[in-house]
Design an enzyme around this catalytic site. Structure first.
Site, PDB file in Angstrom:
ATOM      1  N   ASP A 157     -58.030 -18.840 -76.121  1.00 38.55           N
ATOM      2  CA  ASP A 157     -58.112 -19.058 -77.560  1.00 38.55           C
ATOM      3  C   ASP A 157     -56.688 -19.287 -78.089  1.00 38.55           C
ATOM      4  O   ASP A 157     -55.707 -19.095 -77.382  1.00 38.55           O
ATOM      5  CB  ASP A 157     -58.792 -17.865 -78.247  1.00 38.55           C
TER       6      ASP A 157
ATOM      7  N   GLU B 255     -62.629 -15.553 -89.600  1.00 37.19           N
ATOM      8  CA  GLU B 255     -62.080 -14.586 -88.652  1.00 37.19           C
ATOM      9  C   GLU B 255     -61.710 -13.265 -89.323  1.00 37.19           C
ATOM     10  O   GLU B 255     -62.467 -12.726 -90.110  1.00 37.19           O
ATOM     11  CB  GLU B 255     -60.926 -15.244 -87.887  1.00 37.19           C
TER      12      GLU B 255
END
Length: 628
Positions: free
Chosen positions: A308, A514
């Site tokens: 990521d 997020e």
């Protein structure tokens, strides 16, 4: 004039002929050769520098044709909101991608780069793209074929911008709505998430018959490489805290969080992205047992594993505290491509040092590069490295917007309809003297699209892209004689004095992504709750909640006549009005449990303490009305 003997001239001609043969025929450049032959031929020609370059993914802001050529960069990405220019056209995107690609293919071996973007609900970074409902709404539809069609449409809109790689789908199983990424998850139930992996053949194409398990597949220039993420357990962190620890035994991990990866791999998914989160205290980015041992060896995944964004940095706390050690730990664990995306020279230097000092074995580098090349060969990037503008008309096409509108209709969940079952409020009559539309989310395209839309965190307002707000949709739908009054936050006196026939109140969460979306309270921010109180306390009302997850609503349900969960519907707000006014019936069923209070969380269907406000699978239905 010098004289040469015939044998010498013959020898020179032979050498020249051999050189011409070698220059003309390189096995890896011939698409008629099997992929395995092409990989083997290219690998034997590559230097360590070229191999590590293939493992390196950088941000477009740090890239140029010269950078691509100098460092043999294998991949570039656009992070959320990283665009060639504000409101850039599809042609601008194509030109930017091609400029970088020209740098990549001008290297000694001409290996094309692969450009990736977070197209998680449509090509959502791009102006004028169709923004589909976020996954939390799509899970409600229980319709894998619809999701496959959305995948196919998204692939076309991504390719319209010259991009061949989408970081989607997120196949997290969100077990706690306090998680800021819960809207990226289809359901708390792994079976629904598994069914929705049908988006992968939508994005990539259907795998050929008799395809070997785990081998990636991308069916040509109208499809994109997909990415199953985030491996594994990202939706199960303690208290739903983003990037936190998922505390669960192996049986729980395999039975809840892993199943959708089985489906994804069987459907030929090209890449898998590793999660920031940990499993029982072990960072996933350094978990050799799960990345190499389970994903690659046991599940036979043959595509490439990607980190990521700054996932290597975040192995330590604070991030980057021991970067060199994190590089070797992550690559040795099985990361093939590393989304840096900025400090790429440091990564290249550190990894080169580790290989030269036998800290990272050459076999690990070769495994990574073979996997990356396999995906590139299968995609046809070597034959067609440069994009063209033949698909630009696919961006935000009428057909795709109609598909998104259909998805909105099917994703709505009717939670309450009338204060008594024999007096339903919905569907609403289109013909009425005067109606009120109120709430922070009624005329706000950014709010109804949510996070990961144009910007990483999303945007409020109506200037972000092209679409239809719910207010506009209502005006489009009601009878021409019906007066529609809009007031974002009216007081009770205004509502009482205007003799409205009924009201539509649209409230919910602001956009977020997020960690910024993590919430321990899950309340609708003001003035949303005040609007519900002021309007529904005075006249008949339907409340439409626009949110990335269930939110606290229990204290207000008694005052509300009808309640609709619309999730984050995207650009096609007309789909909401289609169902409110009865052109289509409500069909959606909750794919998440709707709690009473946050004190109950985490609470999922099957738990011993299960006592929801609305249970998993709940959803009232209505019939389309002929009256309208």
């Amino acid at each position: 004039m010098a004289r040469f003997s015939m044998p010498f001239v013959g020898f020179m001609l032979l050498c020249c002929w051999a050189a011409v043969i070698e220059a003309e025929y390189m096995k890896y450049k011939d698409p008629k050769n099997p992929v395995s032959v092409r990989i083997k031929d290219l690998m034997r020609r590559m230097t360590l520098e070229e191999k590590i370059g293939q493992m390196t993914q950088i941000e477009r802001k740090d890239s140029s044709a010269d950078v691509m050529k100098k460092y043999f960069i294998g991949s570039v990405l656009s992070g959320g909101g990283s665009v060639p220019a504000p409101k850039a056209s599809a042609e601008s995107w194509v030109n930017m991608v091609n400029e970088l690609q020209k740098g990549a293919v001008s290297t000694r071996l001409g290996i094309p780069m692969i450009y990736g973007i977070d197209a998680i609900h449509g090509n959502n970074n791009v102006y004028k793209a169709t923004i589909f409902p976020h996954n939390i709404g799509l899970g409600v539809t229980r319709d894998p074929e619809l999701v496959k069609q959305i995948g196919a449409a998204t692939a076309l809109e991504v390719r319209a911008t010259g991009i061949p790689y989408a970081f989607a789908p997120c196949i997290a199983v969100c077990r706690d709505p306090r998680w800021g990424r819960c809207y990226e998850s289809y359901s708390e139930d792994h079976r629904i998430v598994q069914a929705m992996t049908e988006i992968i053949p939508g994005l990539q194409g259907d795998i050929p018959p008799n395809s070997h398990k785990g081998v990636p597949y991308v069916a040509g220039k109208n499809k994109v490489a997909a990415c199953a993420k985030h491996y594994v357990g990202d939706g199960g962190t303690t208290k739903g805290i983003n990037e936190n620890d998922t505390v669960i035994d192996m049986n729980g991990l395999l039975s809840i969080h892993m199943p959708a990866y089985y489906n994804s791999i069987s459907k030929g998914v090209a890449t898998v992205m590793v999660s920031y989160s940990s499993w029982n205290g072990k960072k996933m980015h350094t978990n050799t047992d799960l990345i190499t041992g389970f994903l690659k060896n046991k599940l036979k995944f043959r595509g490439f594993v990607i980190s990521d964004w700054q996932g290597i940095d975040r192995v330590t706390s604070p991030p980057g505290a021991n970067y060199s050690n994190s590089v070797q730990a992550g690559v040795n664990a099985g990361l093939d491509m590393v989304m840096l995306p900025f400090n790429f020279t440091e990564f290249i230097d550190d990894l080169t040092f580790h290989v030269k000092n036998n800290i990272v074995p050459m076999s690990r580098i070769n495994d990574a590069v073979k996997r990356i090349l396999r995906v590139k060969f299968i995609m046809g990037l070597f034959e067609n490295p440069l994009a063209d503008t033949s698909l630009v008309n696919q961006l935000g096409s009428k057909e795709h917007r109609e598909l998104a509108r259909k998805a909105v209709r099917k994703s709505l969940v009717l939670l309450k309809n009338g204060k008594s079952s024999d007096k339903p409020l919905l569907p609403l009559p289109k013909k009425a003297p005067k109606i009120l539309v109120a709430g922070t989310h009624a005329d706000n395209l950014g709010n109804q699209c949510g996070g990961w839309t144009i910007e990483w965190q999303g945007l409020g307002g109506n200037d972000l892209t092209i679409g239809t707000t719910i207010l506009t949709a209502v005006k489009n739908t009601v009878d021409s004689s019906t007066q529609v009054v809009y007031s974002e936050n009216p007081d009770a006196d205004f509502v009482k004095s205007n003799k409205f026939s009924y009201a539509i109140v649209v409230v919910g969460e602001p956009p977020y992504s997020e960690t910024d979306g993590d919430s321990l309270k899950l309340t609708i921010p003001e003035p949303g709750l005040s609007t519900i109180t002021n309007v529904c306390g005075a006249i008949k009302c339907v409340v439409v909640i626009v949110s990335g997850r269930p939110v606290v609503i229990e204290p207000y349900v008694a005052t509300i006549d009808a309640l609709v969960a619309a999730w984050l519907p995207g650009t096609e707000g007309q789909g909401v009005a289609d169902v409110l006014f009865g052109d289509y019936g409500f069909t959606g069923k909750l794919a998440r449990t709707w709690f009473k209070t946050v004190d109950q969380l985490p609470m999922n269907v099957g738990d011993p303490h299960y006592d929801p406000l609305y249970p998993f699978g709940f959803g009232l239905t209505t019939k389309p009305t002929k009256e309208n």
